[in-house]
Design a protein around this motif. Structure first.
Motif, short mmCIF file in Angstrom:
data_model
loop_
_atom_site.label_atom_id
_atom_site.label_comp_id
_atom_site.label_asym_id
_atom_site.label_seq_id
_atom_site.Cartn_x
_atom_site.Cartn_y
_atom_site.Cartn_z
N UNK A 1 12.10 9.72 -0.08
CA UNK A 1 11.00 9.82 0.88
C UNK A 1 9.94 8.77 0.57
N UNK A 2 9.56 8.00 1.56
CA UNK A 2 8.58 6.94 1.35
C UNK A 2 7.20 7.38 1.84
N UNK A 3 6.19 7.30 0.96
CA UNK A 3 4.82 7.64 1.36
C UNK A 3 4.10 6.35 1.72
N UNK A 4 2.86 6.18 1.33
CA UNK A 4 2.19 4.91 1.62
C UNK A 4 2.58 3.90 0.54
N UNK A 5 2.42 2.59 0.78
CA UNK A 5 2.87 1.59 -0.21
C UNK A 5 2.30 1.80 -1.60
N UNK A 6 0.98 2.07 -1.70
CA UNK A 6 0.40 2.19 -3.04
C UNK A 6 0.79 3.50 -3.71
N UNK A 7 1.01 4.55 -2.93
CA UNK A 7 1.52 5.80 -3.54
C UNK A 7 2.95 5.59 -4.03
N UNK A 9 4.25 2.83 -5.04
CA UNK A 9 4.21 1.99 -6.24
C UNK A 9 3.85 2.85 -7.46
N UNK A 10 2.86 3.73 -7.28
CA UNK A 10 2.45 4.60 -8.39
C UNK A 10 3.58 5.54 -8.79
N UNK B 46 -1.46 0.49 -10.88
CA UNK B 46 -0.91 1.29 -9.79
C UNK B 46 -1.82 2.48 -9.49
N UNK B 49 -5.04 1.04 -7.76
CA UNK B 49 -4.75 0.61 -6.38
C UNK B 49 -4.57 1.81 -5.46
N UNK B 50 -3.85 2.83 -5.97
CA UNK B 50 -3.65 4.04 -5.17
C UNK B 50 -5.00 4.68 -4.84
N UNK B 54 -5.51 4.71 -0.80
CA UNK B 54 -5.05 5.88 -0.05
C UNK B 54 -6.23 6.73 0.41
N UNK B 65 -3.25 4.40 4.50
CA UNK B 65 -4.05 3.38 3.83
C UNK B 65 -4.99 2.68 4.81
N UNK B 92 5.85 13.39 5.68
CA UNK B 92 6.87 12.42 5.32
C UNK B 92 8.26 13.05 5.26
#
Lengths: 224, 224
Positions: A1-7, A9-10, B46, B49-50, B54, B65, B92
């Motif tokens: 499952x993909x959340x937002x890009x920075x989430x 990445x974390x 990370x 940035x999150x 977010x 974002x 999601x």
């Protein structure tokens, strides 16, 4: 499952931590987001500060925040006694007992061919060359390694590599404090029986006399 | 046990994370130290940035974002259909099915007096005022809340607060994919029996026809 890009990445970074799977990483990331920016800033600053401050002691390979740790640079400690441990945290556990006043040497692992942990991956040669040096002032070695095959193999190897005689002891094996006899495995119970000691010895171990060189480490078996 | 100051600080911060106790926090901190400065830098960056990127969507309270999430700002989505979910991550999960083309509203919790989660702590009033507005274009509400007492209470409360009639549905309850009948609890099995449907319906749900407004959400019970 993909959340937002920075989430994402974390979550990807958190999954690299031991015992943190995809679901747990997502839960931690969402928790951090919900706790707000202050929480995340405090955590990330703590990580950055740790990474820039903590290092290995140049003498004993324990962890510290200077080139040489407080124990190695303390002249009040008994530098003639060296305690060999597996991990840096073992130093802090032994220090917490208040029963040892010598110095340490951290191997950073135990000999384990199955895990590709060979002599060159551990701090064994540095210990041996320290002990074999002509100007070595160490007289006593205390092995505080885990009582398992890898610990015994490591201990045997080090003993084989040192050239001079030392007073060598290992931590007493027996039943841990506060447990029921029925819950002890038979190997431990057998050792506790074989290594039983006179009841007066306990008193000496817990409250060592000032200047007593044994300082409470049970020297039940001298393994020369 | 006290390690070095910056390790102690990191351990203190890590213990604030859910499911991370003192021993686990110490293990994570030592792991980060051993992995080296690059690993810690990547992780802390990370986190930072999150925390700075977010935020909650101003319309549906999902996470995104930008000020308004991609779903709410997408004119190709069906804005006449609103799916009410408990948590931002539920959005999601539902999106991952590819079976829903409407918009969402995230409550950020369920009514639970025992946990002090009352109507004012959740995004319920904003949903109700959106639905009760004179210019409201929503015609259908899909409740995708967990099938438990708190979910049912929240659903009942929202239904009581909305003034106009809507087409209201909730997610089908029944046996999950891939499980053995013997492992299903009797309540779930009873619901799966009561809500059983004609076998042709499955085909329609998994492969909805183009332009089909139901888009695979099983409208087994309309709860007006």
């Amino acid at each position: 499952m993909s959340l937002t890009p920075s989430l994402d990445r974390l979550i990807h970074q958190l999954q690299k931590l031991p015992g943190v799977g995809p679901k747990n990483a997502q839960r931690l990331a969402i928790f951090m987001f919900k706790k707000g920016a202050d929480f995340s800033r405090d955590l990330s600053e703590a990580i950055v500060e740790m990474a820039s401050s903590v290092r290995y002691c140049g003498v004993c390979f324990g962890i510290c925040e200077s080139d040489v740790c407080e124990i190695c640079s303390n002249n009040l400690r008994d530098h003639g006694k060296i305690c060999v441990v597996e991990k840096p945290t073992d130093v802090f556990h032994i220090e917490a007992t208040g029963q040892y006043n010598g110095v340490y040497h951290v191997l950073n692992g135990l000999i384990s061919p199955l895990e590709y942990l060979t002599i060159d991956k551990l701090n064994i040669r540095s210990l041996v060359s320290k002990l074999n040096a002509d100007d070595c002032t160490v007289g006593e070695i205390v092995f505080a390694l885990p009582p398992k095959v890898e610990g015994d193999a490591t201990m045997a190897l080090i003993k084989k590599m040192i050239k001079r005689p030392f007073e060598i002891s290992r931590l007493a094996q027996g039943i841990p404090t506060g447990c029921e006899i029925e819950h002890i495995d038979s190997m431990t119970l057998a050792r506790a029986l074989n290594n039983r000691h006179q009841m007066d010895a306990d008193k000496k171990a817990v409250n060592p006399a000032p200047g007593d060189s044994s300082q409470g480490v049970h020297q039940t078996k001298l393994i020369q």
